[in-house]
Scaffold this active site. Structure first.
Site, PDB file in Angstrom:
ATOM      1  N   LYS A 221      15.254  -6.522   3.818  1.00  0.00           N
ATOM      2  CA  LYS A 221      15.685  -5.491   4.779  1.00  0.00           C
ATOM      3  C   LYS A 221      17.114  -5.722   5.290  1.00  0.00           C
ATOM      4  CE  LYS A 221      11.054  -4.248   6.232  1.00  0.00           C
ATOM      5  NZ  LYS A 221      10.106  -4.059   7.313  1.00  0.00           N
TER       6      LYS A 221
ATOM      7  N   GLY B 163      -2.044  -3.701  11.866  1.00  0.00           N
ATOM      8  CA  GLY B 163      -0.864  -2.852  11.713  1.00  0.00           C
ATOM      9  C   GLY B 163      -0.969  -1.770  10.653  1.00  0.00           C
TER      10      GLY B 163
ATOM     11  N   LYS C 208       0.832  -1.203   0.000  1.00  0.00           N
ATOM     12  CA  LYS C 208       0.000   0.000   0.000  1.00  0.00           C
ATOM     13  C   LYS C 208       0.869   1.256   0.000  1.00  0.00           C
ATOM     14  CE  LYS C 208      -3.831  -2.107   2.559  1.00  0.00           C
ATOM     15  NZ  LYS C 208      -4.684  -2.399   1.419  1.00  0.00           N
TER      16      LYS C 208
ATOM     17  N   ASN D   9      14.752  -0.219   6.255  1.00  0.00           N
ATOM     18  CA  ASN D   9      13.541  -0.156   5.423  1.00  0.00           C
ATOM     19  C   ASN D   9      13.457   1.131   4.609  1.00  0.00           C
ATOM     20  OD1 ASN D   9      12.727   1.785   7.304  1.00  0.00           O
ATOM     21  ND2 ASN D   9      10.589   1.168   7.180  1.00  0.00           N
TER      22      ASN D   9
ATOM     23  N   GLY E 218       7.107 -13.950  17.584  1.00  0.00           N
ATOM     24  CA  GLY E 218       7.883 -13.876  16.355  1.00  0.00           C
ATOM     25  C   GLY E 218       9.270 -13.331  16.637  1.00  0.00           C
ATOM     26  N   ALA E 219      10.216 -13.714  15.791  1.00  0.00           N
ATOM     27  CA  ALA E 219      11.601 -13.271  16.005  1.00  0.00           C
ATOM     28  C   ALA E 219      12.297 -13.070  14.659  1.00  0.00           C
ATOM     29  CB  ALA E 219      12.351 -14.291  16.852  1.00  0.00           C
TER      30      ALA E 219
ATOM     31  N   THR F  78      11.066  -3.684   1.554  1.00  0.00           N
ATOM     32  CA  THR F  78      10.225  -4.588   2.343  1.00  0.00           C
ATOM     33  C   THR F  78      10.730  -6.025   2.186  1.00  0.00           C
ATOM     34  OG1 THR F  78       7.938  -5.105   2.901  1.00  0.00           O
ATOM     35  CG2 THR F  78       8.404  -4.788   0.555  1.00  0.00           C
TER      36      THR F  78
ATOM     37  N   ASP G 153      10.516   1.437  10.978  1.00  0.00           N
ATOM     38  CA  ASP G 153       9.468   0.512  11.439  1.00  0.00           C
ATOM     39  C   ASP G 153       9.176   0.708  12.926  1.00  0.00           C
ATOM     40  OD1 ASP G 153       9.058  -0.743   9.000  1.00  0.00           O
ATOM     41  OD2 ASP G 153      10.644  -2.210   9.346  1.00  0.00           O
TER      42      ASP G 153
HETATM   43  P1  ATR Z   1       9.745 -10.986   8.646  1.00  0.00           P
HETATM   44  O1  ATR Z   1      10.990 -10.430   8.049  1.00  0.00           O
HETATM   45  O2  ATR Z   1       8.493 -10.444   8.003  1.00  0.00           O
HETATM   46  O3  ATR Z   1       9.702 -10.915  10.126  1.00  0.00           O
HETATM   47  P2  ATR Z   1      10.706 -13.677   8.723  1.00  0.00           P
HETATM   48  O4  ATR Z   1      12.062 -13.170   8.989  1.00  0.00           O
HETATM   49  O5  ATR Z   1      10.515 -14.763   7.736  1.00  0.00           O
HETATM   50  O6  ATR Z   1       9.726 -12.510   8.228  1.00  0.00           O
HETATM   51  O7  ATR Z   1      10.074 -14.095  10.143  1.00  0.00           O
HETATM   52  C1  ATR Z   1       8.844 -14.632  10.218  1.00  0.00           C
HETATM   53  C2  ATR Z   1       8.496 -14.959  11.690  1.00  0.00           C
HETATM   54  O8  ATR Z   1       7.297 -15.695  11.652  1.00  0.00           O
HETATM   55  C3  ATR Z   1       9.515 -15.804  12.422  1.00  0.00           C
HETATM   56  O9  ATR Z   1       9.461 -15.501  13.781  1.00  0.00           O
HETATM   57  C4  ATR Z   1       9.002 -17.215  12.152  1.00  0.00           C
HETATM   58  O10 ATR Z   1       9.377 -18.157  13.105  1.00  0.00           O
HETATM   59  P3  ATR Z   1      10.772 -18.987  12.994  1.00  0.00           P
HETATM   60  O11 ATR Z   1      11.843 -18.095  13.537  1.00  0.00           O
HETATM   61  O12 ATR Z   1      10.525 -20.194  13.782  1.00  0.00           O
HETATM   62  O13 ATR Z   1      10.949 -19.273  11.510  1.00  0.00           O
HETATM   63  C5  ATR Z   1       7.516 -16.967  12.239  1.00  0.00           C
HETATM   64  N1  ATR Z   1       6.750 -17.971  11.491  1.00  0.00           N
HETATM   65  C6  ATR Z   1       6.673 -18.111  10.157  1.00  0.00           C
HETATM   66  N2  ATR Z   1       5.853 -19.124   9.827  1.00  0.00           N
HETATM   67  C7  ATR Z   1       5.402 -19.660  11.009  1.00  0.00           C
HETATM   68  C8  ATR Z   1       4.535 -20.743  11.362  1.00  0.00           C
HETATM   69  N3  ATR Z   1       3.958 -21.495  10.421  1.00  0.00           N
HETATM   70  N4  ATR Z   1       4.329 -20.978  12.683  1.00  0.00           N
HETATM   71  C9  ATR Z   1       4.899 -20.216  13.644  1.00  0.00           C
HETATM   72  N5  ATR Z   1       5.746 -19.182  13.367  1.00  0.00           N
HETATM   73  C10 ATR Z   1       5.982 -18.918  12.074  1.00  0.00           C
END
Ligand code: ATR
Length: 273
Positions: free
Chosen positions: A70, A242, A20, A91, A131-132, A66, A107
């Site tokens: 990044k 978000g 967007k 970003n 998430g990480a 994006t 961000d």
């Molecule tokens: P972004 O840059 O958008 O944060 P990313 O680096 O791919 O994308 O991170 C995606 C996050 O979603 C990670 O925390 C990932 O968990 P892992 O570190 O275990 O990979 C989490 N994630 C993605 N798919 C998932 C799933 N099916 N179940 C649980 N966590 C998921």
């Protein structure tokens, strides 16, 4: 060669059709009267550097980056703002003096601005981030600097541990562990996974959610409603997606490029529709 055909600002990602940012930036341009032609560019996964070099060699003045680029953008820059250096994730890019590329990360300030607008954040809040990945890297420093304590819950625990090691010097941050947690309940729970799935590895004990707990989903796409559905199931109405963060991070990118911070309130309303 990648042809940028006279646009001077763009968002680069893969996929990019959901973005967007072009709409937001055309509204900013209209609002401020600054002529800035902003497009979206889908970059083949192995061509990030080539595309960005071509863009800045031609008419490119500034870019948003994006997923999944990044981290690559961080290495692409000649100079970095403090928050980008700490996040190790970029970003926003800006061409400076026609010579070098400055990298920033808006961000975190985008998220913090939206949480403030929603009244979802206060100093000393306990925040659980699910998430990480790359998205989390960008927001940790501003949240820690604000004075919040952060717990990370992630499918892959080692990724959560890596983030704690990267950020512990900036404030209270730990991996979430049901047994070690001393908190009574979380003030705010943020979903930063690309795919929220309610199951054992992101199970949050109900005792750590109160009627005052706020829920924020860093995603905003219509097909990503799992987290919202989970919040509703928990009986909690303090929920936001978000879209506000998206508008605020864009406003701060615009500020880096043009030194004007555009208004976002009516833009958030437009995007919500
Ligand atoms: P972004 O840059 O958008 O944060 P990313 O680096 O791919 O994308 O991170 C995606 C996050 O979603 C990670 O925390 C990932 O968990 P892992 O570190 O275990 O990979 C989490 N994630 C993605 N798919 C998932 C799933 N099916 N179940 C649980 N966590 C998921």
């Amino acid at each position: 060669m990648f042809k940028c055909q006279n646009f001077n600002y763009a968002v680069f990602g893969n996929p990019i059709n959901h973005s967007k940012s072009p709409i937001i930036h055309s509204l900013f341009a209209k609002q401020t009267g600054i002529l800035h032609i902003y497009k979206s560019v889908n970059v083949p996964l192995d061509k990030f550097n080539v595309f960005l070099q071509d863009f800045f060699k031609q008419d490119g003045q500034g870019a948003n980056i994006t997923a999944p680029f990044k981290q690559e953008a961080y290495f692409f820059c000649d100079k970095l703002t403090k928050r980008a250096k700490i996040a190790q994730s970029v970003n926003t890019l800006k061409k400076i003096d026609n010579k070098y590329i400055l990298g920033d990360n808006t961000d975190g300030i985008g998220l913090l601005s939206d949480l403030t607008r929603l009244n979802f954040i206060k100093k000393n809040y306990s925040i659980l981030i699910i998430g990480a990945g790359g998205a989390v890297k960008g927001v940790l420093f501003p949240l820690l600097s604000f004075g919040c304590s952060i717990f990370i819950l992630n499918r892959t625990v080692s990724n959560a541990k890596k983030l704690v090691l990267q950020f512990y010097k900036y404030g209270n941050i730990d991996v979430f562990d049901e047994n070690s947690s001393k908190i009574k309940s979380f003030d705010l729970i943020i979903n930063a996974t690309s795919k929220f799935i309610e199951r054992k590895n992101n199970f949050i004990p109900v005792s750590l959610v109160s009627s005052k707990t706020c829920f924020y989903d860093m995603n905003y796409q219509k097909d990503k409603k799992m987290f919202m559905n989970w919040c509703l199931k928990m009986g909690n109405n303090l929920f936001s997606d978000g879209i506000g963060m998206l508008a605020f991070q864009a406003a701060h990118s615009f500020f880096l490029w043009h030194n004007i911070l555009p208004k976002t309130d009516y833009i958030i309303d437009i995007l919500k529709k």
